[in-house]
Design a protein around this motif. Structure first.
Motif, PDB file in Angstrom:
ATOM      1  N   THR A   1      48.724  75.015  42.343  1.00  0.00           N
ATOM      2  CA  THR A   1      48.900  73.748  43.045  1.00  0.00           C
ATOM      3  C   THR A   1      47.591  73.238  43.623  1.00  0.00           C
ATOM      4  OG1 THR A   1      49.498  74.948  45.042  1.00  0.00           O
ATOM      5  CG2 THR A   1      51.303  74.201  43.636  1.00  0.00           C
ATOM      6  N   SER A   2      46.598  74.132  43.767  1.00  0.00           N
ATOM      7  CA  SER A   2      45.367  73.724  44.444  1.00  0.00           C
ATOM      8  C   SER A   2      44.099  73.925  43.634  1.00  0.00           C
ATOM      9  CB  SER A   2      45.223  74.494  45.757  1.00  0.00           C
ATOM     10  OG  SER A   2      45.195  75.891  45.506  1.00  0.00           O
ATOM     11  N   SER A   3      44.180  74.518  42.457  1.00  0.00           N
ATOM     12  CA  SER A   3      42.947  74.817  41.738  1.00  0.00           C
ATOM     13  C   SER A   3      43.183  74.950  40.239  1.00  0.00           C
ATOM     14  CB  SER A   3      42.333  76.106  42.279  1.00  0.00           C
ATOM     15  OG  SER A   3      43.184  77.196  42.004  1.00  0.00           O
ATOM     16  N   THR A   4      42.080  74.870  39.514  1.00  0.00           N
ATOM     17  CA  THR A   4      42.088  75.125  38.079  1.00  0.00           C
ATOM     18  C   THR A   4      40.959  76.105  37.750  1.00  0.00           C
ATOM     19  OG1 THR A   4      40.673  73.207  37.663  1.00  0.00           O
ATOM     20  CG2 THR A   4      43.050  72.889  37.425  1.00  0.00           C
ATOM     21  N   TYR A   5      41.137  76.794  36.644  1.00  0.00           N
ATOM     22  CA  TYR A   5      40.133  77.752  36.184  1.00  0.00           C
ATOM     23  C   TYR A   5      39.944  77.562  34.687  1.00  0.00           C
ATOM     24  CZ  TYR A   5      38.373  82.029  34.149  1.00  0.00           C
ATOM     25  OH  TYR A   5      37.648  82.917  33.389  1.00  0.00           O
ATOM     26  N   TYR A   6      38.701  77.684  34.249  1.00  0.00           N
ATOM     27  CA  TYR A   6      38.393  77.633  32.816  1.00  0.00           C
ATOM     28  C   TYR A   6      37.435  78.763  32.475  1.00  0.00           C
ATOM     29  CZ  TYR A   6      40.222  72.877  33.119  1.00  0.00           C
ATOM     30  OH  TYR A   6      41.031  71.778  33.332  1.00  0.00           O
ATOM     31  N   THR A   7      37.659  79.376  31.353  1.00  0.00           N
ATOM     32  CA  THR A   7      36.673  80.325  30.879  1.00  0.00           C
ATOM     33  C   THR A   7      35.429  79.557  30.446  1.00  0.00           C
ATOM     34  OG1 THR A   7      36.396  82.271  29.465  1.00  0.00           O
ATOM     35  CG2 THR A   7      37.401  80.330  28.455  1.00  0.00           C
TER      36      THR A   7
ATOM     37  N   ARG B   1      43.997  89.252  23.617  1.00  0.00           N
ATOM     38  CA  ARG B   1      44.443  87.980  24.168  1.00  0.00           C
ATOM     39  C   ARG B   1      43.626  87.676  25.412  1.00  0.00           C
ATOM     40  NH1 ARG B   1      50.829  86.937  24.790  1.00  0.00           N
ATOM     41  NH2 ARG B   1      50.628  87.687  22.629  1.00  0.00           N
ATOM     42  N   ASP B   2      42.970  86.504  25.433  1.00  0.00           N
ATOM     43  CA  ASP B   2      42.076  86.136  26.527  1.00  0.00           C
ATOM     44  C   ASP B   2      42.568  84.900  27.269  1.00  0.00           C
ATOM     45  OD1 ASP B   2      39.221  86.966  24.490  1.00  0.00           O
ATOM     46  OD2 ASP B   2      40.193  88.178  26.039  1.00  0.00           O
ATOM     47  N   LEU B   3      42.285  84.866  28.549  1.00  0.00           N
ATOM     48  CA  LEU B   3      42.618  83.712  29.376  1.00  0.00           C
ATOM     49  C   LEU B   3      41.678  82.552  29.039  1.00  0.00           C
ATOM     50  CD1 LEU B   3      44.179  82.447  31.761  1.00  0.00           C
ATOM     51  CD2 LEU B   3      42.458  83.461  33.273  1.00  0.00           C
ATOM     52  N   VAL B   4      42.253  81.387  28.801  1.00  0.00           N
ATOM     53  CA  VAL B   4      41.473  80.183  28.493  1.00  0.00           C
ATOM     54  C   VAL B   4      41.374  79.288  29.725  1.00  0.00           C
ATOM     55  CG1 VAL B   4      41.374  78.081  27.104  1.00  0.00           C
ATOM     56  CG2 VAL B   4      42.167  80.234  26.082  1.00  0.00           C
TER      57      VAL B   4
END
Length: 117
Positions: free
Chosen positions: A53-59, A45-48
């Motif tokens: 509240t202050s940031s977003t992350y994308y693989t 299972r991998d993080l997508v």
């Protein structure tokens, strides 16, 4: 504790779009971060994508194609997926991290996304 229920998974052709939703109930105010993970058959299972509240992350593999968003008024988390590829095929899970925790402890049951070539 938070309860999470995903929806929106479907069979779609390559190049198509889907929008996944995750409805959250319970201790909503204690959520520090939310995320979408995915698990393909035979793989971990991998993080997508994740959002605070202050940031977003994308693989890297979904940057420019997927958008994560959170509607605090409706207590929902969404994942807009565009330009879908067969390699995006997986079960997608919604997860929540609580304040005071360093890991995602609340999980939904998952929703299947299948991208045909």
């Amino acid at each position: 504790q938070v309860q999470l229920v995903e929806s929106g998974g479907a069979l779609v052709q390559a190049g198509g779009s889907l929008r996944l939703s995750c409805a959250a109930t319970g201790r909503i105010g204690s959520i520090k971060a939310m995320a979408w993970y995915r698990q393909a058959p035979g793989k971990q299972r991998d993080l997508v994508a994740a959002i605070t509240t202050s940031s977003t992350y994308y693989t890297d593999s979904v940057k420019g194609r997927f958008t994560i968003s959170r509607d605090n008024a409706k207590n929902t988390l969404s994942l807009e997926m565009n330009s879908l590829k067969p390699e995006d095929t997986a079960v997608y899970y919604c997860a929540a991290m609580m304040y005071g925790s360093a890991s995602y402890e609340s999980w939904g049951q998952g929703t299947q996304v299948t991208v045909s070539s």
